[in-house]
Design an enzyme around this catalytic site. Structure first.
Site, PDB file in Angstrom:
ATOM      1  N   SER A  79       0.814  -1.211   0.000  1.00  0.00           N
ATOM      2  CA  SER A  79       0.000   0.000   0.000  1.00  0.00           C
ATOM      3  C   SER A  79       0.853   1.269   0.000  1.00  0.00           C
ATOM      4  O   SER A  79       1.933   1.304   0.604  1.00  0.00           O
ATOM      5  CB  SER A  79      -0.891  -0.002   1.245  1.00  0.00           C
ATOM      6  OG  SER A  79      -1.433   1.271   1.459  1.00  0.00           O
ATOM      7  N   TYR A 134      -1.557   5.435  -4.602  1.00  0.00           N
ATOM      8  CA  TYR A 134      -2.477   6.566  -4.471  1.00  0.00           C
ATOM      9  C   TYR A 134      -1.822   7.696  -5.236  1.00  0.00           C
ATOM     10  O   TYR A 134      -0.703   8.099  -4.912  1.00  0.00           O
ATOM     11  CB  TYR A 134      -2.710   6.936  -3.005  1.00  0.00           C
ATOM     12  CG  TYR A 134      -3.740   6.059  -2.321  1.00  0.00           C
ATOM     13  CD1 TYR A 134      -4.986   5.843  -2.903  1.00  0.00           C
ATOM     14  CD2 TYR A 134      -3.467   5.472  -1.099  1.00  0.00           C
ATOM     15  CE1 TYR A 134      -5.933   5.045  -2.277  1.00  0.00           C
ATOM     16  CE2 TYR A 134      -4.419   4.669  -0.461  1.00  0.00           C
ATOM     17  CZ  TYR A 134      -5.646   4.465  -1.060  1.00  0.00           C
ATOM     18  OH  TYR A 134      -6.583   3.675  -0.447  1.00  0.00           O
ATOM     19  N   HIS A 188     -13.708  -1.168  -2.102  1.00  0.00           N
ATOM     20  CA  HIS A 188     -12.818  -0.818  -1.000  1.00  0.00           C
ATOM     21  C   HIS A 188     -13.361  -1.404   0.325  1.00  0.00           C
ATOM     22  O   HIS A 188     -13.240  -0.796   1.378  1.00  0.00           O
ATOM     23  CB  HIS A 188     -12.703   0.712  -0.902  1.00  0.00           C
ATOM     24  CG  HIS A 188     -11.353   1.207  -0.474  1.00  0.00           C
ATOM     25  ND1 HIS A 188     -10.460   1.765  -1.337  1.00  0.00           N
ATOM     26  CD2 HIS A 188     -10.734   1.248   0.736  1.00  0.00           C
ATOM     27  CE1 HIS A 188      -9.366   2.146  -0.694  1.00  0.00           C
ATOM     28  NE2 HIS A 188      -9.512   1.823   0.575  1.00  0.00           N
ATOM     29  N   LYS A 196      -7.955  -0.014  -9.742  1.00  0.00           N
ATOM     30  CA  LYS A 196      -8.694  -0.606  -8.606  1.00  0.00           C
ATOM     31  C   LYS A 196      -9.871   0.284  -8.216  1.00  0.00           C
ATOM     32  O   LYS A 196      -9.712   1.499  -8.052  1.00  0.00           O
ATOM     33  CB  LYS A 196      -7.742  -0.752  -7.408  1.00  0.00           C
ATOM     34  CG  LYS A 196      -8.397  -1.316  -6.143  1.00  0.00           C
ATOM     35  CD  LYS A 196      -7.342  -1.649  -5.090  1.00  0.00           C
ATOM     36  CE  LYS A 196      -7.931  -2.315  -3.854  1.00  0.00           C
ATOM     37  NZ  LYS A 196      -8.493  -1.396  -2.891  1.00  0.00           N
ATOM     38  N   THR A 256      -5.353   2.891  -7.244  1.00  0.00           N
ATOM     39  CA  THR A 256      -6.644   2.922  -6.547  1.00  0.00           C
ATOM     40  C   THR A 256      -7.341   4.237  -6.854  1.00  0.00           C
ATOM     41  O   THR A 256      -6.828   5.317  -6.548  1.00  0.00           O
ATOM     42  CB  THR A 256      -6.433   2.750  -5.032  1.00  0.00           C
ATOM     43  OG1 THR A 256      -5.782   1.499  -4.836  1.00  0.00           O
ATOM     44  CG2 THR A 256      -7.757   2.767  -4.282  1.00  0.00           C
TER      45      THR A 256
HETATM   46  C1  FNR Z   1      -8.012  -1.013   2.879  1.00  0.00           C
HETATM   47  N1  FNR Z   1      -8.021  -0.941   1.479  1.00  0.00           N
HETATM   48  C2  FNR Z   1      -7.034  -0.247   0.830  1.00  0.00           C
HETATM   49  N2  FNR Z   1      -7.021  -0.176  -0.532  1.00  0.00           N
HETATM   50  C3  FNR Z   1      -6.030   0.461  -1.177  1.00  0.00           C
HETATM   51  O1  FNR Z   1      -6.046   0.480  -2.401  1.00  0.00           O
HETATM   52  N3  FNR Z   1      -5.041   1.086  -0.469  1.00  0.00           N
HETATM   53  C4  FNR Z   1      -4.988   1.067   0.878  1.00  0.00           C
HETATM   54  O2  FNR Z   1      -4.086   1.627   1.487  1.00  0.00           O
HETATM   55  C5  FNR Z   1      -6.035   0.417   1.566  1.00  0.00           C
HETATM   56  N4  FNR Z   1      -6.068   0.414   2.935  1.00  0.00           N
HETATM   57  C6  FNR Z   1      -7.029  -0.310   3.592  1.00  0.00           C
HETATM   58  C7  FNR Z   1      -7.008  -0.371   4.976  1.00  0.00           C
HETATM   59  C8  FNR Z   1      -7.917  -1.169   5.657  1.00  0.00           C
HETATM   60  C9  FNR Z   1      -7.856  -1.241   7.146  1.00  0.00           C
HETATM   61  C10 FNR Z   1      -8.890  -1.903   4.929  1.00  0.00           C
HETATM   62  C11 FNR Z   1      -9.876  -2.809   5.636  1.00  0.00           C
HETATM   63  C12 FNR Z   1      -8.935  -1.811   3.567  1.00  0.00           C
HETATM   64  C13 FNR Z   1      -9.020  -1.688   0.690  1.00  0.00           C
HETATM   65  C14 FNR Z   1      -8.544  -3.103   0.380  1.00  0.00           C
HETATM   66  O3  FNR Z   1      -7.518  -3.103  -0.566  1.00  0.00           O
HETATM   67  C15 FNR Z   1      -9.700  -3.958  -0.151  1.00  0.00           C
HETATM   68  O4  FNR Z   1     -10.311  -3.301  -1.218  1.00  0.00           O
HETATM   69  C16 FNR Z   1     -10.720  -4.249   0.941  1.00  0.00           C
HETATM   70  O5  FNR Z   1     -10.070  -4.621   2.125  1.00  0.00           O
HETATM   71  C17 FNR Z   1     -11.662  -5.358   0.515  1.00  0.00           C
HETATM   72  O6  FNR Z   1     -12.699  -5.518   1.453  1.00  0.00           O
HETATM   73  P1  FNR Z   1     -12.705  -6.679   2.568  1.00  0.00           P
HETATM   74  O7  FNR Z   1     -12.753  -7.978   1.849  1.00  0.00           O
HETATM   75  O8  FNR Z   1     -11.452  -6.526   3.363  1.00  0.00           O
HETATM   76  O9  FNR Z   1     -13.918  -6.379   3.383  1.00  0.00           O
END
Ligand code: FNR
Length: 423
Positions: free
Chosen positions: A129, A153, A320, A296, A179
């Site tokens: 990330s 990002y 997300h 994404k 993303t």
């Molecule tokens: C994320 N997600 C996320 N996505 C991304 O592109 N960059 C990021 O830094 C983050 N950070 C992040 C932190 C936390 C705590 C969570 C829970 C999620 C989104 C992640 O990549 C993904 O899309 C989701 O976690 C999918 O949903 P579920 O299956 O975890 O509920």
């Protein structure tokens, strides 16, 4: 993975049980979440578990899985199963990847390195990330050549964006996940009620504070704001200053006296993302890198068409994890339409709501090329560090292997919409 993958994990657990040992990290998902909650601070758990608004998108993600039922098959030779998939020109041993998750040190000190190692040992690529707790170079060197992707990002500073991309290339990342659904942070009541944004405390900005372009911008800011009055000192402000200073490169003693930690947070908050981006901007990104570009956060078929027109290398159907828009379409509900639009021209990856091996099966059956695991591995990390994250991933792979066999499939190609019935 062959015949034994699912059974091997079951046998390991049941034989341990004979000796009086139960799994360190719970196998059942609700118990895993409880174990993680016990291990984390209330702010950390709220940040990971929380979603946007009334959290209806997060629950819709789960409900969508309930609308698809797997139809078991009998008397098919499923003695060996092949779970490998081809993606971005490489054959991989599983259809999983670790979705990019920021601020993993909220879960456990093993953080990004622990998660990446857990994935690497199982042939599961990690998406690092931009909001990580650990600079990408440190993670990629810890997994020594195992596959990593970089999640970008897109900052409002082009120079910073380019620098992050160059570092991802130099550290061996093999794809760039851009993303697009988080150019503004979603409205997240659990975090708002605690007044807790990790980045505002200097957490989850390690990719920035390790970046030469970013640090130049920070120093420029310090020079420009020398004369500004310092904020009022309260006990919480002192705690925050210590927290920020301990996460900024350099010694704590030095950082406590330096304006850098606070200026780094302010610079980050200013530059985090660019809400003015449009499709033509992708041309610039394409011109600066040869890495596969994967978008994404695509949920609308027209955006999938836009992705095809812009010549990117893949898309990720994701909301997300429900953290951005409350009341949004469930990611799984959006998947089949997008798969139809894309029609095999580029890979369509999927995340949001995957909790088990059976969920992986359903997402693949609806046409996903690979499936992202998010919160489950974070909870494993929280409950048991790197080993806990590995156990969670092994459990998902084991259940997936067993589900494939019981559904009569021996290859991923056989996991089609025909293996499902309406729920
Ligand atoms: C994320 N997600 C996320 N996505 C991304 O592109 N960059 C990021 O830094 C983050 N950070 C992040 C932190 C936390 C705590 C969570 C829970 C999620 C989104 C992640 O990549 C993904 O899309 C989701 O976690 C999918 O949903 P579920 O299956 O975890 O509920």
């Amino acid at each position: 993975m062959t015949e034994s993958a699912g059974r091997a994990r079951q046998s390991e657990i049941y034989l341990d049980g004979v000796l009086g040992r139960i799994p360190r990290v719970p196998v059942s998902y609700p118990r895993l979440v409880k174990a993680a909650k016990r291990a984390m601070s209330k702010e950390a758990f709220a940040y990971v578990a929380g979603s946007a608004g009334l959290e209806t998108t997060a629950s819709a993600n789960r409900r969508a899985f309930g609308r698809h039922r797997i139809v078991p098959r009998v008397l098919k030779d499923v003695g060996t199963r092949d779970p490998t998939v081809e993606l971005f020109g490489t054959r991989r041993s599983t259809p999983l990847y670790l979705a990019p998750i920021g601020v993993l040190d909220l879960a456990h000190a093993d953080a990004d390195t622990g998660a990446a190692r857990a994935g690497a040992g199982l042939g599961i690529p990690v998406a690092l990330s931009t909001q990580a707790s650990t600079p990408m170079e440190r993670v990629t060197s810890a997994i020594r050549g195992a596959e990593a992707w970089y999640q970008l990002y897109w900052s409002s500073s082009r120079e910073l964006t380019e620098s992050l991309v160059r570092r991802a290339e130099a550290s061996g990342c093999e794809a760039l996940l851009v993303t697009l659904d988080t150019h503004l942070l979603g409205w997240r009541p659990r975090d708002l009620d605690l007044g807790f944004l990790p980045f505002a405390r200097g957490r989850g900005i390690a990719q920035y504070t390790s970046d030469p372009v970013f640090m130049r911008l920070v120093n420029g800011r310090i020079a420009a704001t020398q004369a500004r009055p310092r904020p009022k000192v309260t006990p919480q402000a002192v705690r925050t200053l210590v927290e920020m200073s301990s996460r900024t490169p350099g010694s704590l003693a030095h950082n406590l006296r330096s304006p850098v930690p606070r200026a780094a947070v302010e610079t980050f908050l200013d530059l985090f993302a660019d809400p003015t981006l449009t499709w033509p901007d992708l041309t610039w990104l394409r011109s600066i890198t040869n890495l596969p570009i994967v978008l994404k956060g695509v949920l609308h078929p027209d955006d999938a068409r836009g992705a095809l027109d812009s010549g990117v290398d893949g898309i990720i159907v994701s909301n997300h994890g429900g953290r951005q828009v409350d009341g949004a379409v469930a990611a799984l509900d959006a998947l089949p339409n997008i798969v139809d639009v894309v029609s095999g021209r580029i890979p369509v990856l999927f995340d949001s709501g995957v909790r088990s091996g059976a969920d992986v099966f359903v997402a693949l059956a609806l046409g996903a090329s690979a499936v992202g695991i998010g919160r489950p591995y974070v909870y494993g990390l929280a409950a048991g560090g790197e080993a806990g994250a590995r156990d969670v991933l092994r459990n998902i792979l084991a259940e997936f292997d067993i589900t494939m066999a019981l559904a009569g499939c021996t290859t991923i190609a056989e996991i089609t919409r025909d293996t499902l019935a309406p729920g």
